[in-house]
Design a protein around this motif. Structure first.
Motif, PDB file in Angstrom:
ATOM      1  N   TYR B  11       0.874  -1.186   0.000  1.00 58.09           N
ATOM      2  CA  TYR B  11       0.000   0.000   0.000  1.00 58.09           C
ATOM      3  C   TYR B  11       0.899   1.219   0.000  1.00 58.09           C
ATOM      4  O   TYR B  11       1.738   1.376   0.891  1.00 58.09           O
ATOM      5  N   ASN B  49      -9.253  -9.927  -0.447  1.00 56.00           N
ATOM      6  CA  ASN B  49      -9.569  -9.033  -1.563  1.00 56.00           C
ATOM      7  C   ASN B  49      -8.885  -9.467  -2.851  1.00 56.00           C
ATOM      8  O   ASN B  49      -9.457  -9.393  -3.935  1.00 56.00           O
ATOM      9  N   LEU B  54     -11.144  -8.298  -5.962  1.00 55.06           N
ATOM     10  CA  LEU B  54     -11.471  -6.901  -5.666  1.00 55.06           C
ATOM     11  C   LEU B  54     -10.226  -6.024  -5.727  1.00 55.06           C
ATOM     12  O   LEU B  54     -10.327  -4.819  -5.861  1.00 55.06           O
ATOM     13  N   ASP B  55      -9.086  -6.629  -5.611  1.00 60.48           N
ATOM     14  CA  ASP B  55      -7.830  -5.886  -5.604  1.00 60.48           C
ATOM     15  C   ASP B  55      -6.911  -6.487  -6.671  1.00 60.48           C
ATOM     16  O   ASP B  55      -6.596  -7.669  -6.624  1.00 60.48           O
ATOM     17  N   ASP B  74     -11.638  -5.189 -16.615  1.00 62.42           N
ATOM     18  CA  ASP B  74     -12.727  -4.946 -15.657  1.00 62.42           C
ATOM     19  C   ASP B  74     -13.937  -5.838 -15.930  1.00 62.42           C
ATOM     20  O   ASP B  74     -14.571  -6.357 -15.001  1.00 62.42           O
ATOM     21  N   SER B  78     -15.262  -8.592 -13.380  1.00 65.19           N
ATOM     22  CA  SER B  78     -16.622  -8.466 -12.851  1.00 65.19           C
ATOM     23  C   SER B  78     -17.381  -9.776 -13.057  1.00 65.19           C
ATOM     24  O   SER B  78     -18.150 -10.206 -12.193  1.00 65.19           O
ATOM     25  N   ARG B  79     -17.156 -10.375 -14.201  1.00 67.09           N
ATOM     26  CA  ARG B  79     -17.832 -11.642 -14.488  1.00 67.09           C
ATOM     27  C   ARG B  79     -17.341 -12.742 -13.526  1.00 67.09           C
ATOM     28  O   ARG B  79     -18.137 -13.552 -13.045  1.00 67.09           O
ATOM     29  N   ARG B  81     -16.253 -12.195 -10.501  1.00 66.34           N
ATOM     30  CA  ARG B  81     -16.862 -11.928  -9.191  1.00 66.34           C
ATOM     31  C   ARG B  81     -18.329 -12.363  -9.173  1.00 66.34           C
ATOM     32  O   ARG B  81     -18.840 -12.825  -8.174  1.00 66.34           O
ATOM     33  N   HIS B  82     -18.972 -12.221 -10.316  1.00 69.40           N
ATOM     34  CA  HIS B  82     -20.391 -12.554 -10.366  1.00 69.40           C
ATOM     35  C   HIS B  82     -20.621 -14.074 -10.358  1.00 69.40           C
ATOM     36  O   HIS B  82     -21.534 -14.570  -9.697  1.00 69.40           O
ATOM     37  N   TYR B  87     -19.109 -12.881  -1.386  1.00 74.41           N
ATOM     38  CA  TYR B  87     -18.549 -12.309  -0.152  1.00 74.41           C
ATOM     39  C   TYR B  87     -19.618 -12.237   0.925  1.00 74.41           C
ATOM     40  O   TYR B  87     -20.791 -11.982   0.652  1.00 74.41           O
ATOM     41  N   PHE B  89     -19.610  -9.911   4.398  1.00 78.09           N
ATOM     42  CA  PHE B  89     -18.803  -8.893   5.070  1.00 78.09           C
ATOM     43  C   PHE B  89     -19.187  -8.802   6.547  1.00 78.09           C
ATOM     44  O   PHE B  89     -20.305  -9.147   6.936  1.00 78.09           O
ATOM     45  N   ASP B 167     -15.413 -12.311   5.525  1.00 76.25           N
ATOM     46  CA  ASP B 167     -14.448 -11.499   6.280  1.00 76.25           C
ATOM     47  C   ASP B 167     -15.043 -11.176   7.649  1.00 76.25           C
ATOM     48  O   ASP B 167     -15.891 -10.294   7.770  1.00 76.25           O
TER      49      ASP B 167
END
Lengths: 612, 227
Positions: B11, B49, B54-55, B74, B78-79, B81-82, B87, B89, B167
């Motif tokens: 980071y 992540n 996500l990261d 992207d 996204s696909r 993740r879908h 997740y 949270f 998480d």
């Protein structure tokens, strides 16, 4: 993301943020309503007010004047401004029609209006001759408004067989019911009887026969198709020249003031002879006094001239027009159809009425059909012609037009030609004064004006004023359009601010969507879709408000401008393309306003906002 | 199911650079229920992540369900993740303006391929499985913390993912609700043959997992053994 899903998300989001969006779209609503209102007003004024004076595709030109040693001289002095010039102008590129105008070249005075004002008004009279086709549409339109108002006043549609059975101002229509007189037809269908004392007082091609101008038969045939050769009135046998007269089956197939004379089924339309009972009738204040009596037949069917004869008046709507003021004999003629300028009524209502203590006129309907006397060949300001060359005629107001002479009478051009020839000779009727040129579209006009100026013409005052007014209107439209755009632009900044706040508030929601599979472009589409929906709703509301405001403005104009004739019922013209453009602008500005917030929303990092 | 080799994550914030993951290696088998434990700041959530797509800013190799995440654009990510990952949270992140049912079926909005036939029926079935079918029309604000997390689990399972990342799912709950949530995760994941990674500080929860992996200073210090 499917479009249907995007739509449901957008609608849901707009609904839950409706208050914030409603406040931020106020500017859009104001901007769009201002834009639509002023564009519609500008279009309406242009089409319904300016176009009446001179349509965008018409101009009036006259010979250019130059000053030579302090004297104004026409550049085209000495050139033929008659039919040859009409043909020349008709041959210019882009010109689709040419309408010549001729001014009267004789003195005249008029009086009348006793029934309207209590006593007669007297004034000098000036004429302009115009082609009926140039005015017909406008006259018809205005009369349509009168007809509409009459219907609104719930006039009874009484059954009838003859005009006399109908109320004043109405006539018996072919369908057997009383209806308003269609005055505009009287202008279009007017025909003039020309009195004369020699051939030179008649139009070219005509001869003076028995005191009237006639087109003689040439080798037994008439120049006008469908007309017949007939012996000149008052002649017998083959001693007199034969003349061209319209053929007919009965009196009904002839025009006003003509009778079908001759064998049944094959006669000719001929003027109806008449006589005034007394000389004072000519000079009285009432046009009805010159109604006259027919001398060709009696009401009771006996032979004219016999003691038992019951006199029959001239047919409905005609009066007895004598050859000159010394004579009591003449022919039944329809009145001279006269068109007035609305400007004249405005001047009367604003200045003359108060000065002379008259009631202001309540628009067009008050004057339609009003008759008055015209004394041709005489003037209040200059020497009159000899009495045997003076004549008295009846005029009738048949309509109003902005193309009409501001201070004077506008009559069919054939009548002016006839009067100019009769009173001032053929030379006086051989040249036109101005020409109205028509093109297919406004875009051809600049080139045409340049071509006309090169030929020695210039725009008439009215045309110049109309073009100046059109230019001014264009500038005003631009100014208001610009102001509207500024308002919408400021509203777009407001939209940006609102969306930035909303995007910030929704960052967790956006993060969840991203985690569940939303792409960056999905998020962008949702935000821009919301902006577009706001733009559409705001624009739609703006258009509705503009409609409401225009209705209010029309109502206010109706209340405040009652004395002005010819004001349109609706000052606004809504072009669908303008409405679409307004909605398009509204959507575009909202989308532009939301562009930066949408970009920011699409860049929300779900890893940062979702994970604690 | 998951193969991670030499994973580094930094980071960078103004002048300070934090090296959170330092050459981490990890493998997770399909159907495994794995507990990820370690001190705060050890890189557990960061690892989650990265695995969840996500990261994307890391170094090293990460493969999930046969997909190498590095370099995906992207749309592809996204696909992923879908379709592949879900997740749960710690703070639920339910959308307050939607009903429970609408929250569960939220992912249907992004289902371009129409993989989920009858989204409402699917959402109701999942709510039934987490014992909240009768709360389908309620708003999240009307639910308890445990109920909210069970709705979040139903939402996570809606797309039939192959990997569930949780998480600290019980971090905001008391022990009773935490236990019921964990029961829901374990039962549902086993029933659907899901691979689950749970980040937790709770040793009791870790003890109920197939394997416990401890992370310290950005590395796996205890790869764990199957229990």
């Amino acid at each position: 993301m499917k479009a249907s899903s995007a739509w449901s998300v957008i609608v849901q989001n707009v609904r839950r943020n409706r208050r914030a969006f409603a406040l931020s779209s106020v500017g859009i609503v104001v901007g769009v309503s201002t834009f639509v209102f002023f564009i519609a007003l500008s279009s309406g004024v242009k089409e319904r007010v300016l176009n009446r004076i001179y349509p965008v595709n018409q101009i009036e030109v006259e010979p250019a004047m130059v000053q030579v040693m302090g004297v104004s001289t026409s550049v085209l002095d000495g050139e033929d401004l008659g039919e040859e010039m009409v043909e020349t102008l008709r041959g210019l590129p882009a010109v689709t029609a040419v309408y010549p105008k001729m001014r009267s070249r004789l003195q005249a005075r008029l009086w009348g209006g006793k029934s309207l004002f209590g006593h007669a008004l007297r004034t000098e009279a000036f004429f302009d001759g115009l082609e009926a086709s140039l005015l017909a549409e406008e006259l018809q339109e205005v009369e349509g408004v009168v007809e509409k108002r009459a219907r609104a006043a719930k006039r009874s549609s009484r059954a009838c067989k003859r005009d006399v059975e109908c109320p004043l101002g109405d006539e018996c229509r072919p369908d057997g019911t009383c209806g308003r007189v269609e005055y505009w037809r009287r202008f279009s269908e007017a025909h003039a009887v020309s009195y004369c004392d020699e051939d030179a007082r008649c139009a070219v091609g005509q001869r003076c026969i028995e005191g009237r101008c006639h087109t003689p038969c040439v080798n037994g045939a008439c120049q006008v198709t469908g007309d017949r050769c007939a012996a000149a009135p008052g002649c017998s046998g083959g001693a007199c020249p034969a003349v061209c007269m319209p053929s007919c089956e009965s009196d009904g197939s002839c025009g006003d003031g003509l009778a079908c004379v001759g064998p049944a089924g094959s006669g000719t339309c001929q003027p109806i002879p008449c006589q005034l009972p007394r000389r004072e009738a000519l000079w009285s204040d009432l046009p009805a006094d010159v109604l006259g009596q027919r001398t060709d037949r009696c009401a009771n069917g006996v032979e004219p001239g016999s003691a038992a004869c019951v006199p029959e008046p001239c047919p409905q709507s005609t009066t007895c027009a004598t050859g000159d003021v010394t004579s009591l004999r003449g022919t039944c003629e329809p009145p001279i159809p006269v068109v007035l300028s609305p400007f004249l009524i405005e001047v009367f209502n604003t200045s003359v009425a108060s000065a002379l203590g008259f009631q202001p006129l309540d628009g067009v309907q008050a004057l339609l059909g009003v008759r008055f006397k015209i004394h041709l060949g005489a003037s209040y300001f200059s020497d009159a012609l000899p009495k045997e060359r003076q004549a008295i005629r009846v005029g009738e107001v048949v309509g109003f037009s902005s193309k009409a002479l501001d201070f004077g009478l506008t009559v069919p051009i054939e009548l002016v030609q006839s009067l100019n020839t009769r009173f001032m000779g053929r030379e006086a009727a051989s040249t036109y004064d101005t020409f109205v040129l028509e093109t297919a579209g406004n875009e051809d006009m600049s080139g045409l004006i340049a071509a006309l100026e090169a030929r020695g013409f210039e725009l008439s005052r009215k045309s110049r004023d109309a073009r100046k007014a059109a230019d001014l209107l264009f500038i005003l439209t631009l100014v208001f359009g610009f102001i509207s755009l500024v308002i919408v632009g400021i509203a777009a900044v407001n939209i940006t601010h609102t969306f930035l706040v909303i995007v910030s508030e929704r960052r967790y929601e956006i993060g969840v969507m991203r985690a569940l599979g939303a792409t960056r472009s999905d998020i962008r589409r949702i935000v821009l879709g919301e902006a577009a929906l706001i733009g559409l709703a705001g624009g739609g509301l703006g258009v509705c408000i503009a409609f409401g405001a225009s209705g209010l403005a029309n109502w206010a104009a109706e209340q405040a401008l009652t004395a002005i004739p010819f004001k349109p019922d609706d000052f606004f013209v809504y072009d669908p393309a303008i409405l679409l453009a307004a909605l398009g602008f509204s959507v575009l500005f909202c989308v532009l306003g939301a562009w930066v917030p949408a970009r920011r929303a699409s860049r929300v990092d779900p890893a940062r906002v979702l994970v604690t | 199911m998951i193969r991670i080799r030499d994973l580094h994550k930094r980071y960078v914030d103004a002048e300070v650079t934090a090296h959170v993951l330092r050459g981490l290696d990890l493998e997770v088998q399909p159907g495994e229920l794995l507990a990820l434990v370690g001190k705060s700041g050890s890189g557990k959530s960061t690892l989650l992540n990265v695995i969840g797509g996500l990261d994307q800013s890391y170094e090293g190799e990460v493969q999930v369900a046969g997909v190498t995440l590095r370099g995906l654009d992207d749309r592809a990510l996204s696909r992923f993740r879908h379709e592949t990952v879900s997740y749960v949270f710690q703070l639920f992140h339910l959308l307050p303006h939607l009903t429970v049912l609408e929250n569960v079926r939220l992912a249907a909005w992004f289902d371009e391929a129409s993989r989920i036939a009858g989204p409402d029926a699917r959402a109701l079935e999942l709510l039934d499985r987490v014992g909240l079918a009768d709360r389908a029309g309620s708003r999240p604000g009307q639910l308890s913390g445990g109920e909210k997390q069970r709705v979040a689990i139903a939402r996570a399972l809606f797309t039939r993912p192959r990997l569930l990342l949780a998480d600290e799912p019980t971090g905001a709950l008391d022990s009773e609700h935490g236990s019921s949530v964990l029961n829901a995760i374990t039962e549902l994941s086993r029933a659907d043959g899901l691979t689950v990674i749970v980040v937790t500080h709770d040793d009791q929860i870790a003890a109920r997992c197939d394997r416990v992996v401890r992370i310290s200073d950005g590395r796996v210090v205890h790869p764990g053994e199957a229990t």
